[in-house]
Scaffold this active site. Structure first.
Site, mmCIF file in Angstrom:
data_model
loop_
_atom_site.group_PDB
_atom_site.id
_atom_site.type_symbol
_atom_site.label_atom_id
_atom_site.label_comp_id
_atom_site.label_asym_id
_atom_site.label_seq_id
_atom_site.Cartn_x
_atom_site.Cartn_y
_atom_site.Cartn_z
ATOM 1 N N ASP A 108 69.193 26.863 68.906
ATOM 2 C CA ASP A 108 68.336 27.466 69.933
ATOM 3 C C ASP A 108 67.167 28.208 69.283
ATOM 4 O OD1 ASP A 108 69.828 29.548 68.947
ATOM 5 O OD2 ASP A 108 70.391 30.375 70.896
ATOM 6 N N SER A 109 67.116 28.196 67.946
ATOM 7 C CA SER A 109 65.916 28.656 67.234
ATOM 8 C C SER A 109 64.727 27.791 67.640
ATOM 9 C CB SER A 109 66.128 28.594 65.719
ATOM 10 O OG SER A 109 66.655 27.334 65.339
ATOM 11 N N ASP A 122 73.392 24.093 69.835
ATOM 12 C CA ASP A 122 73.663 25.464 70.283
ATOM 13 C C ASP A 122 73.653 25.495 71.800
ATOM 14 O OD1 ASP A 122 73.852 26.847 67.889
ATOM 15 O OD2 ASP A 122 71.735 27.463 67.868
ATOM 16 N N GLU A 152 76.222 34.500 60.007
ATOM 17 C CA GLU A 152 74.781 34.762 59.874
ATOM 18 C C GLU A 152 74.522 36.242 59.597
ATOM 19 O OE1 GLU A 152 72.245 33.095 62.883
ATOM 20 O OE2 GLU A 152 70.476 34.151 62.133
ATOM 21 N N GLU A 173 77.900 31.635 70.326
ATOM 22 C CA GLU A 173 77.860 32.873 69.550
ATOM 23 C C GLU A 173 78.932 33.845 70.053
ATOM 24 O OE1 GLU A 173 73.906 34.528 69.515
ATOM 25 O OE2 GLU A 173 73.022 32.704 68.664
HETATM 26 O O1 KIV Z 1 69.523 28.430 66.208
HETATM 27 C C1 KIV Z 1 69.711 28.224 65.020
HETATM 28 O O2 KIV Z 1 68.894 27.632 64.342
HETATM 29 C C2 KIV Z 1 70.955 28.726 64.428
HETATM 30 C C3 KIV Z 1 71.216 28.633 63.016
HETATM 31 C C4 KIV Z 1 70.217 28.668 62.024
HETATM 32 C C5 KIV Z 1 72.574 28.912 62.568
HETATM 33 O O3 KIV Z 1 71.769 29.184 65.160
#
Ligand code: KIV
Length: 297
Positions: free
Chosen positions: A52-53, A91, A190, A123
């Site tokens: 979700d980044s 995610d 993380e 999460e």
């Molecule tokens: O959203 C993301 O990119 C992540 C990771 C880098 C672990 O959760």
């Protein structure tokens, strides 16, 4: 080995678990689009995470909170089309697993059926244990994620390294154990101190995948834009840039602009051409037509 040739040795959930038993490291990168996923897959990275980044690095939001399930699915499908070998994980975005188990199941099932994901990530530790169990019962592999969980940015009061007090370290240890007991096949750690990550890794049977958690985890994950030097936020301590793509792209865009402005692009060799005979025919035709026009006039 070219994973896009016929003989790909597919990475699966049991294979990831097996890696820990064998003491072999696990690699994971994020990807959000077809070309990047294809290159990550071809490079032999074990797991691709449609993180979700996406919200920040691709869509320009200022946190992961606003990204929607529809947006995640759109990018997941592009990554699915590119991925042959790697285990594809997505995610679950904020809000899809906070309202109730049914909604979490529905969102996860959409990720598998419509997006082609092979696992989901949520999460949280102890508080997510029942949910993880429910997903696993529904044949949905789950990768846990604890520590500096970005969806908790507002409760943390910012992006702060977690597990730096005895109390919070013990909490995280209990969270890790709860995620494993609930049936997750892997756990992202993380933004926690190396010492705590090493301790958790040593205690769990499932592999840990670290990001900002030191070198003792069973695997490592990075946001692909960070690794490529294509990010606009200040670089975190744990990020190693393996390329400076922002500089490469800036240079390419500036050279294109200059070439067009100066008339250097496109060159004759970059243009399509008539054959000599068509050119001759065309010139004759035009000449005949203008003669006829003259007589008619
Ligand atoms: O959203 C993301 O990119 C992540 C990771 C880098 C672990 O959760």
């Amino acid at each position: 080995m070219d994973p896009h040739s016929e003989a790909v040795s597919k990475v699966t959930v049991p294979l990831i678990l097996d890696r820990k038993l064998r003491g072999e490291k696990i690699t994971c990168l994020t990807a959000y689009d077809y070309p990047t996923a294809r290159l990550v897959d071809e490079a032999g990275i074990d797991m691709i995470l449609v993180g979700d980044s996406l919200a920040q690095v691709v869509l320009g939001y200022d946190s992961t909170i606003p990204v929607t399930l529809e947006e995640m699915l759109h990018h997941l499908r592009a990554v699915r089309r590119a991925t042959r070998r790697a285990l594809l994980i997505v995610d679950l975005p904020y809000g899809t697993y906070h309202v109730g188990e049914e909604e979490t199941l529905r969102a996860s099932i959409r990720c598998l059926k419509e997006g082609g994901a092979e696992a989901v990530t949520i999460e949280g530790g102890k508080k997510r244990a029942a949910l993880i169990r429910r997903l696993v019962e529904a044949e949905i592999p789950v990768m846990g994620h604890i520590g500096l969980t970005p969806q908790s940015v507002h409760s943390f009061g910012g992006y702060r390294v977690q597990g730096r007090t005895l109390e919070s370290a013990l909490e995280l240890l209990a969270d890790a154990q709860a995620v494993e007991d609930a049936g997750a096949f892997a756990l992202v750690l993380e933004g926690i101190p190396r010492e705590l990550a090493a301790l958790i890794t040593g205690r769990l049977r499932i592999p840990t995948v670290g990001i900002g958690a030191g070198p003792d985890c069973d695997g490592q994950v990075l946001v692909v834009h960070d690794l490529l030097g294509l990010s606009f936020s200040p670089r975190a301590k744990f990020v190693r840039s393996y390329a400076d793509l922002a500089a490469v792209l800036r240079d390419a865009f500036a050279r294109f602009r200059d070439d067009v402005l100066a008339g250097r692009y496109p060159a004759d060799a970059e243009s399509y051409h008539w054959s000599a005979s068509l050119r001759e025919q065309f010139e004759k035709e035009v000449a005949t037509r203008s003669l006829e026009d003259e007589f008619e006039g």
